[in-house]
Design an enzyme around this catalytic site. Structure first.
Site, PDB file in Angstrom:
ATOM      1  N   GLU A  55      48.360   9.165  87.972  1.00  0.00           N
ATOM      2  CA  GLU A  55      47.860   8.686  86.680  1.00  0.00           C
ATOM      3  C   GLU A  55      47.583   7.186  86.726  1.00  0.00           C
ATOM      4  O   GLU A  55      46.527   6.714  86.265  1.00  0.00           O
ATOM      5  CB  GLU A  55      48.873   9.002  85.573  1.00  0.00           C
ATOM      6  CG  GLU A  55      48.946  10.479  85.224  1.00  0.00           C
ATOM      7  CD  GLU A  55      49.996  10.790  84.184  1.00  0.00           C
ATOM      8  OE1 GLU A  55      49.850  11.819  83.490  1.00  0.00           O
ATOM      9  OE2 GLU A  55      50.970  10.009  84.035  1.00  0.00           O
ATOM     10  N   CYS A  98      59.026   6.812  77.261  1.00  0.00           N
ATOM     11  CA  CYS A  98      57.751   7.265  76.709  1.00  0.00           C
ATOM     12  C   CYS A  98      57.042   6.166  75.932  1.00  0.00           C
ATOM     13  O   CYS A  98      55.876   5.859  76.182  1.00  0.00           O
ATOM     14  CB  CYS A  98      57.961   8.485  75.818  1.00  0.00           C
ATOM     15  SG  CYS A  98      56.469   9.042  74.976  1.00  0.00           S
ATOM     16  N   HIS A 130      31.514  27.067  70.457  1.00  0.00           N
ATOM     17  CA  HIS A 130      30.409  26.657  71.313  1.00  0.00           C
ATOM     18  C   HIS A 130      29.719  25.410  70.759  1.00  0.00           C
ATOM     19  O   HIS A 130      29.520  25.309  69.546  1.00  0.00           O
ATOM     20  CB  HIS A 130      29.382  27.799  71.407  1.00  0.00           C
ATOM     21  CG  HIS A 130      28.268  27.546  72.358  1.00  0.00           C
ATOM     22  ND1 HIS A 130      28.454  27.521  73.721  1.00  0.00           N
ATOM     23  CD2 HIS A 130      26.945  27.300  72.140  1.00  0.00           C
ATOM     24  CE1 HIS A 130      27.289  27.288  74.308  1.00  0.00           C
ATOM     25  NE2 HIS A 130      26.362  27.139  73.359  1.00  0.00           N
ATOM     26  N   CYS A 138      54.442   7.454  78.551  1.00  0.00           N
ATOM     27  CA  CYS A 138      53.341   8.184  77.919  1.00  0.00           C
ATOM     28  C   CYS A 138      52.381   7.311  77.120  1.00  0.00           C
ATOM     29  O   CYS A 138      51.157   7.415  77.278  1.00  0.00           O
ATOM     30  CB  CYS A 138      53.894   9.259  76.979  1.00  0.00           C
ATOM     31  SG  CYS A 138      55.285  10.201  77.628  1.00  0.00           S
TER      32      CYS A 138
END
Length: 512
Positions: free
Chosen positions: A222, A76, A487, A81
């Site tokens: 990715e 990672c 919103h 990641c």
């Protein structure tokens, strides 16, 4: 110690209790010894140390076949990641530059990207994380050994240094957390000699140039996504389906977006030969599975993304009696992460049937330490674990795919609410939003419990992380409808889902 066993036995061991001379006195150097300094192993070690235990971590990274190596922290931090997300962000910034002109920003042309500058900055950040992990272990009084570990017996680990010096360490409890490494394909001439993997890509000093990625896993997509976003000529070779194990409607939308934005896809193709050209480029030959015809092209870089394999071969597991799945090489564990040997445990990517995700390894490692030393009985819950694929248009999900829900409950017992939406930010620059899509998979039972949520769009990871809590707590469709949205956001579209697939109605969101 072998001499101890040559004479007549003076005691008996019960099956599966592997006795040693040290076991007779009940004294070991460490309460816990963790083999593997990745996310799960470090989390387990640090958690165990907080309870006042004597803890040690062994971590050693074998260089990739291309010679790439890195520090403590596991996949990672070093080759997964962290550098992936930062390169993904770099590519998104490039897209934002195009949008910025529509919002009044004057961008000097031509816009260029310098790989070396980006790579150096990201690699420096990764090195700072390596240092941070070392410092944390020191602060928590966890002993760190840069040694490659393997079993001598069920309580003893041999640590081998780079120089070949051996150190023997004993522990009452041992946790295996060595993770996995990218696989190279077998029986393809030149594959190993002329290809790289994700173990190498993130540490390249120079741009990979025109790149072919073989495989359609999340790793492949990715990497292909950010390479395309960095304006490199990028091709993905797909043998069968993209994102195996994920919802296939969502997977198709992800690849459709990538294809529409510059990534080339060679579908139903498999490589057959790799050759190095005189100019340093790589010539790849492939075959179409449908027609049997051959294709060929030359690339600056060939990256294999055809799966990962557990890093267990050198652990000498058979000596300790730890059982593995012989086909996959993964360690078989029970619900408590225990292996076939009671005091030996395993967490993370090397375990059979567990998701290969950093957060699950961390959580499992912490919970294991608490059960061993903190009087906890809580087990890791691997259901409804959220995740995100950081492709150019991100795909986040939690829970069951539509296929899984239909398979488990039957199609007639599943209701799917869905919507195609357009993010507000896409309107001014006139960006295409054909693949921005949300799908909520529900049981058709009275309460309509949410079984899965799937979201394609900007910041998908941030969106799914929030909704994951509700789904983990058993949220229902009616509860979601009662949730007031924020919103204007993309996430609010989840709270407004009302059209079912079964109805056949147009699911395109209109209006503000």
């Amino acid at each position: 110690m072998a001499a101890l066993w040559r004479g007549r036995p003076r005691f008996r061991c019960e099956p599966r209790l592997y006795c040693t001379a040290r076991a007779l006195s009940g004294k070991y150097e460490y309460d816990l010894l963790v083999v593997g300094g990745g996310s799960g192993g470090l989390a387990c070690a640090k958690e165990a140390a907080q309870f006042g235990n004597k803890v040690a971590v062994l971590d050693y990274v074998d260089p990739s076949p291309k010679g790439t190596k890195w520090g403590i922290g596991g996949t990672c931090v070093n080759v997964g990641c962290i550098p992936k997300k930062l390169m993904h962000h770099a590519a998104l910034l490039g897209s934002a530059l195009k949008d910025a002109q529509h919002y009044g920003w004057s961008i000097p042309q031509p816009v260029t990207h310098d790989w070396s500058t980006m790579a150096e900055a990201i690699q420096n950040h990764v090195k700072s994380l390596n240092w941070g992990h070392r410092r944390q272990l020191q602060d928590k009084k966890v002993k760190y050994f840069n040694l490659k570990g393997s079993f001598v017996d069920a309580h003893t680990i041999r640590g081998l240094s780079k120089a070949g010096q051996e150190t023997l360490l004993t522990a009452e409890n041992i946790v295996l957390a060595t993770g996995g490494r990218p696989a190279y394909p077998a029986n393809i001439p030149g594959a190993l000699e002329h290809g790289i993997t994700s173990d190498d890509l993130f540490w390249l000093k120079k741009s990979p140039g025109k790149t072919l990625l073989v495989g359609a896993s999340y790793v492949s997509l990715e990497c292909a996504g950010f390479l395309t976003g960095l304006r490199l000529d990028t091709t993905v070779m797909v043998r069968s389906i993209p994102l195996r194990g994920f919802d296939q409607q969502m997977a198709t939308l992800v690849t459709d977006y990538m294809e529409a934005h510059g990534t080339r896809f060679l579908k139903k193709c498999s490589p057959t030969k790799v050759e190095k050209m005189e100019d340093g480029r790589v010539r790849v030959v492939w075959k179409h599975s449908d027609s049997g015809k051959e294709g060929t092209d030359e690339f600056d870089t060939l990256m294999w993304a055809v799966g990962r394999q557990p890093d267990t071969k050198t652990l000498n597991l058979e000596t300790a009696g730890v059982k593995i799945n012989s086909a996959a090489g993964k360690i078989i564990v029970d619900a408590s992460e225990a292996t076939s040997v009671p005091h030996i445990y395993a967490v993370g990517d090397i375990t059979e049937g567990r998701p290969e995700l950093t957060p699950t390894a961390i959580a499992a490692g912490k919970l294991l330490a608490r059960r061993l030393f903190g009087q906890s009985k809580e087990l890791m819950d691997y259901d409804n674990v959220p995740t995100t694929v950081f492709t150019p248009l991100e795909y986040g999900c939690v829970g069951l795919s539509e296929e899984q829900a239909s398979s488990h409950l039957g199609p007639d017992n599943v209701e799917v609410y869905h919507a195609f939406y357009k993010p507000l930010e896409f309107y001014v620059p006139g960006r295409d939003a054909a693949q921005c899509y949300i799908k909520m998979v529900c049981s058709r039972a009275h309460e309509q419990r949410i079984l899965g949520l799937h979201f394609i769009g900007p910041n998908a990871g941030e969106v799914i992380q929030g909704f994951a809590l509700g789904i983990k707590c058993g949220a229902t469709y009616s509860q979601m409808l009662k949730t007031v949205g924020i919103h204007p956001t993309c996430a609010e579209e989840v709270t407004k889902l009302h059209i079912t697939k079964r109805s056949g109605l147009d699911a395109t969101v209109t209006g503000c």
